[in-house]
Design a protein around this motif. Structure first.
Motif, PDB file in Angstrom:
ATOM      1  N   GLY A 202       0.770  -1.179   0.163  1.00 63.47           N
ATOM      2  CA  GLY A 202       0.103   0.129   0.024  1.00 63.47           C
ATOM      3  C   GLY A 202       0.755   1.149  -0.132  1.00 63.47           C
ATOM      4  N   ASN A 203       2.041   1.242   0.118  1.00 67.29           N
ATOM      5  CA  ASN A 203       3.072   2.453  -0.116  1.00 67.29           C
ATOM      6  C   ASN A 203       3.048   2.890  -1.160  1.00 67.29           C
ATOM      7  N   ASP A 204       2.913   4.173  -1.140  1.00 72.52           N
ATOM      8  CA  ASP A 204       3.096   4.935  -2.473  1.00 72.52           C
ATOM      9  C   ASP A 204       4.674   4.802  -3.089  1.00 72.52           C
ATOM     10  N   PHE A 205       4.670   4.519  -4.261  1.00 70.98           N
ATOM     11  CA  PHE A 205       6.134   4.155  -4.813  1.00 70.98           C
ATOM     12  C   PHE A 205       6.374   5.285  -6.039  1.00 70.98           C
ATOM     13  N   VAL A 206       7.619   5.903  -5.858  1.00 73.37           N
ATOM     14  CA  VAL A 206       7.819   7.145  -6.966  1.00 73.37           C
ATOM     15  C   VAL A 206       9.160   6.485  -7.354  1.00 73.37           C
ATOM     16  N   MET A 207       9.315   6.107  -8.576  1.00 76.57           N
ATOM     17  CA  MET A 207      10.669   5.841  -9.459  1.00 76.57           C
ATOM     18  C   MET A 207      11.493   6.867  -9.448  1.00 76.57           C
ATOM     19  N   ARG A 208      12.709   6.546  -9.015  1.00 75.34           N
ATOM     20  CA  ARG A 208      13.882   7.459  -8.964  1.00 75.34           C
ATOM     21  C   ARG A 208      15.144   6.668  -9.732  1.00 75.34           C
ATOM     22  N   GLY A 209      15.339   6.553 -10.830  1.00 72.20           N
ATOM     23  CA  GLY A 209      16.354   5.671 -11.535  1.00 72.20           C
ATOM     24  C   GLY A 209      16.835   6.081 -12.792  1.00 72.20           C
ATOM     25  N   VAL A 210      17.485   5.216 -13.423  1.00 67.99           N
ATOM     26  CA  VAL A 210      18.219   5.345 -14.701  1.00 67.99           C
ATOM     27  C   VAL A 210      17.816   4.008 -15.766  1.00 67.99           C
ATOM     28  N   ASN A 211      18.036   4.337 -16.975  1.00 72.27           N
ATOM     29  CA  ASN A 211      18.129   3.133 -17.964  1.00 72.27           C
ATOM     30  C   ASN A 211      19.566   2.541 -17.874  1.00 72.27           C
ATOM     31  N   HIS A 212      19.568   1.348 -18.233  1.00 72.27           N
ATOM     32  CA  HIS A 212      20.831   0.514 -18.485  1.00 72.27           C
ATOM     33  C   HIS A 212      20.671  -0.281 -19.613  1.00 72.27           C
ATOM     34  N   ALA A 213      21.592  -0.413 -20.306  1.00 73.13           N
ATOM     35  CA  ALA A 213      21.536  -1.252 -21.857  1.00 73.13           C
ATOM     36  C   ALA A 213      21.911  -2.386 -21.627  1.00 73.13           C
ATOM     37  N   HIS A 214      21.376  -3.265 -21.000  1.00 72.51           N
ATOM     38  CA  HIS A 214      21.958  -4.660 -20.691  1.00 72.51           C
ATOM     39  C   HIS A 214      22.054  -5.357 -21.943  1.00 72.51           C
ATOM     40  N   THR A 215      21.239  -5.506 -22.861  1.00 70.84           N
ATOM     41  CA  THR A 215      21.107  -6.361 -23.859  1.00 70.84           C
ATOM     42  C   THR A 215      22.509  -6.054 -24.900  1.00 70.84           C
ATOM     43  N   TRP A 216      22.988  -4.783 -24.762  1.00 64.31           N
ATOM     44  CA  TRP A 216      24.073  -4.642 -25.673  1.00 64.31           C
ATOM     45  C   TRP A 216      25.336  -4.632 -24.673  1.00 64.31           C
ATOM     46  N   TYR A 217      25.144  -4.854 -23.312  1.00 59.77           N
ATOM     47  CA  TYR A 217      26.392  -4.970 -22.547  1.00 59.77           C
ATOM     48  C   TYR A 217      26.211  -5.907 -21.463  1.00 59.77           C
ATOM     49  N   PRO A 218      25.857  -7.238 -21.914  1.00 62.36           N
ATOM     50  CA  PRO A 218      25.558  -8.179 -20.723  1.00 62.36           C
ATOM     51  C   PRO A 218      26.566  -8.541 -19.705  1.00 62.36           C
ATOM     52  N   ASP A 219      27.824  -7.965 -20.291  1.00 60.92           N
ATOM     53  CA  ASP A 219      28.968  -8.357 -19.323  1.00 60.92           C
ATOM     54  C   ASP A 219      28.948  -7.169 -18.166  1.00 60.92           C
ATOM     55  N   ARG A 220      28.130  -6.204 -18.215  1.00 63.35           N
ATOM     56  CA  ARG A 220      28.139  -5.003 -17.425  1.00 63.35           C
ATOM     57  C   ARG A 220      27.044  -4.979 -16.243  1.00 63.35           C
ATOM     58  N   ILE A 221      26.645  -6.354 -15.914  1.00 61.28           N
ATOM     59  CA  ILE A 221      25.578  -6.606 -14.991  1.00 61.28           C
ATOM     60  C   ILE A 221      25.960  -6.115 -13.407  1.00 61.28           C
ATOM     61  N   SER A 222      27.245  -5.663 -13.418  1.00 66.62           N
ATOM     62  CA  SER A 222      27.682  -4.951 -12.274  1.00 66.62           C
ATOM     63  C   SER A 222      27.340  -3.526 -11.933  1.00 66.62           C
ATOM     64  N   SER A 223      26.902  -3.234 -13.080  1.00 63.32           N
ATOM     65  CA  SER A 223      26.308  -1.729 -13.325  1.00 63.32           C
ATOM     66  C   SER A 223      25.132  -1.641 -12.282  1.00 63.32           C
ATOM     67  N   LEU A 224      24.320  -2.677 -12.053  1.00 61.85           N
ATOM     68  CA  LEU A 224      23.255  -2.427 -11.092  1.00 61.85           C
ATOM     69  C   LEU A 224      23.643  -1.965  -9.609  1.00 61.85           C
ATOM     70  N   ALA A 225      24.867  -2.676  -9.283  1.00 58.76           N
ATOM     71  CA  ALA A 225      25.244  -2.416  -7.849  1.00 58.76           C
ATOM     72  C   ALA A 225      25.582  -0.951  -7.925  1.00 58.76           C
ATOM     73  N   HIS A 226      26.423  -0.438  -9.017  1.00 56.58           N
ATOM     74  CA  HIS A 226      26.863   0.986  -9.091  1.00 56.58           C
ATOM     75  C   HIS A 226      25.666   1.855  -9.087  1.00 56.58           C
ATOM     76  N   ILE A 227      24.597   1.503  -9.856  1.00 52.68           N
ATOM     77  CA  ILE A 227      23.324   2.160  -9.939  1.00 52.68           C
ATOM     78  C   ILE A 227      22.756   2.689  -8.613  1.00 52.68           C
TER      79      ILE A 227
END
Length: 546
Positions: free
Chosen positions: A51-76
């Motif tokens: 029931g909590n209101d959720f407001v997205m605050r985030g970015v896009n990550h181009a995973h399909t072109w850079y599948p070896d950069r999954i560690s970017s999620l931790a950095h984001i």
């Protein structure tokens, strides 16, 4: 991301002195729907299951072109984001992200306490962009990877297709979006769905704005969020405030799914985008973390995926006024209690096969372990490197039916825990069915009668080559993993993954000795080839193929 400038003039809204005085141009009719299992929309707001209101605050990550950069999620996450929008591909334009990869992305999002917005990028600019996928094809992709998404409704939002129309025939967006939503609901998706605007995401013709209420009402779960991409079309405060304000006044959920600080089609007003979304309590997802090319490298937030090298755009969106660091709040699902569990179960043991017949096999595997308890297992079939869901079970065995005689099948198993985490895939097992009784009692003729991009029409003729009449029948075969029946006449189809089963219609149920009946169907496909099935069973017995 929007790669080109619209050809038509855009309409310019008038900024109201007070957003609360805006007159809604859209009427909202909220259909009745079942209790949600995760995110849900109420009164124009996106809420978590709690029931909590959720407001997205985030970015896009181009995973399909850079599948070896999954560690970017931790950095984001470390920069303060609560959401990441992840680029995936359905196979029309870029290499398809299979269910195993999607499951890993979801697991990484959960491990890093991020909400995952997953989107298919192949739809970008359909009608103008060569090879772009349709929304129907995008929906088929989601159905094909559903095994990776089921049970993740409180962690995952499904963005059906990125910028699904360019500036050609974009008025078809409304009907196509409704159909895609309903296709996913009919396939069992309970997730919040997100739909992007046409006109390369910027809706300069206001097709999404003016039809959003009817699209929302077409969702039987009343759980759809609209996404506008703000680049050069939104270069004034008036346009930004007016567009977003109309959705808020109409109590229709809206997020800014992409935006930048600059673009080749004009200079978006990022300061107003950030200020107005904060004022109205709306989500935003900036484009993009890193890896941009084609002349828009300035949209990188960090250089070469290095979190320690923020660009000017990265500093603005993360650390500036109304930016992510100042306004982001972590999703409540990652708070205290059982939902805090983000550790996946161990992989199940390698399956073994028993009771193998011409049309079925029983699989048994070693139990997985998990601190919070294993709640179930997903059995998948693997064909040409792609997975399709077969069945879900609470125990460590399952009987797979609808198989074709003298055919090899490869299966694997995933485990789930009480928090919805999914294990790595088990080792695979290959099962070869027995030849069956292909004694000449039936003969099948299969042919493709017409084809078009993304689909085809076929005909199946069933001939009784025995000496007595057949009264009532079920015909079964296996399609390639990318093919799904969309309509049929002469029988009633059921399809689980690649496996097709057809029950006779009343007017085709009787086949006299030496007689025949014909079925017709249409089907969707994503692959570049269209191979014919090689094995059929009628009432469990194998048929010869003419």
């Amino acid at each position: 991301m929007r790669p080109r400038t619209p050809d038509s003039p855009r309409a310019v809204g008038i900024l109201a002195a007070v957003l609360g005085l805006l007159l809604p141009l859209l009427a909202l009719a909220t259909p009745a729907h079942a209790a949600p299992t995760g995110f849900r929309v109420e009164n124009g707001r996106l809420l978590e299951a709690s029931g909590n209101d959720f407001v997205m605050r985030g970015v896009n990550h181009a995973h399909t072109w850079y599948p070896d950069r999954i560690s970017s999620l931790a950095h984001i996450k470390a920069k303060g984001a609560n959401t990441v929008r992840v680029v995936l591909a359905s196979g029309q334009r870029w290499t398809r992200n299979d269910a195993s990869d999607v499951a890993n992305v979801v697991a990484q999002c959960k491990q890093n306490r991020l909400i995952c917005v997953l989107e298919v990028h192949d739809t970008t600019g359909y009608g103008e962009q060569s090879g772009a996928a349709t929304l129907a094809q995008a929906a088929d992709y989601w159905i094909g990877v559903r095994s990776a998404l089921a049970g993740q409704e409180d962690h995952v939002i499904v963005n059906i297709g990125n910028e699904p129309y360019g500036n050609t025939n974009y008025t078809a967006w409304t009907a196509d979006t409704k159909a895609a939503i309903q296709k996913l609901r009919n396939a069992g998706f309970d997730h919040t769905l997100m739909v992007d605007a046409p006109n390369w995401g910027q809706d300069w013709a206001f097709t999404m704005r003016d039809n959003a209420a009817s699209v929302f009402a077409a969702d039987p779960d009343a759980n759809t969020v609209f996404s506008i991409h703000m680049y050069g079309v939104f270069d004034t405060a008036a346009e930004i405030s007016d567009y977003l304000g109309r959705f808020v006044s109409a109590k229709l959920p809206i997020v800014v799914g992409e935006f930048g600080h600059n673009h080749s089609d004009g200079n978006p007003d990022e300061d107003t985008i950030l200020a107005v979304t904060q004022q109205l309590g709306l989500g935003y997802l900036g484009w993009s973390w890193s890896g941009n090319g084609g002349g828009v490298e300035y949209l990188d937030m960090v250089t070469n995926f290095d979190p320690n090298q923020l660009t000017s755009w990265g500093r603005r969106i993360f650390d500036g006024a109304n930016g992510i660091a100042a306004t982001s709040e972590e999703a409540a699902v990652y708070g205290s209690g059982s939902n805090d569990d983000t550790t996946a179960p161990t992989a199940p043991g390698t399956p073994s096969a028993s009771a193998v017949s011409s049309s079925s096999a029983t699989l048994t595997w070693g139990a997985a372990t998990d601190a919070s308890g294993v709640t179930g297992y997903d059995v998948v079939r693997i064909s040409d490197g792609q997975e399709s869901a077969v069945t879900t079970t609470a125990g460590t065995s399952a009987t797979v039916t609808g198989l074709s005689p003298d055919t090899s099948y490869t299966f694997a198993v995933y485990a789930r825990d009480a928090a919805g985490n999914r294990s790595q895939r088990s080792a695979t097992v290959t099962v070869t069915t027995s030849p069956g009784s292909a004694t000449g009692a039936c003969e099948i003729r299969y042919r493709v009668t017409s084809e078009w991009p993304g689909g085809f029409q076929g005909e199946v003729t069933v001939r009784n080559t025995g000496s007595s009449a057949i009264n009532g029948w079920t015909l079964a075969w296996a399609f390639p993993a990318d093919q799904r029946i969309t309509n049929m006449w002469g029988g009633t189809p059921a399809q689980s993954g690649a496996d097709v089963s057809v029950a006779a219609a009343s007017y085709t149920a009787a086949i006299p000795a030496s007689g025949s009946v014909s079925l017709g169907f249409t089907a969707s496909r994503t692959g570049t080839t269209n191979p014919s099935p090689t094995a059929f069973t009628l009432n469990g017995a194998g048929c010869s193929v003419a």
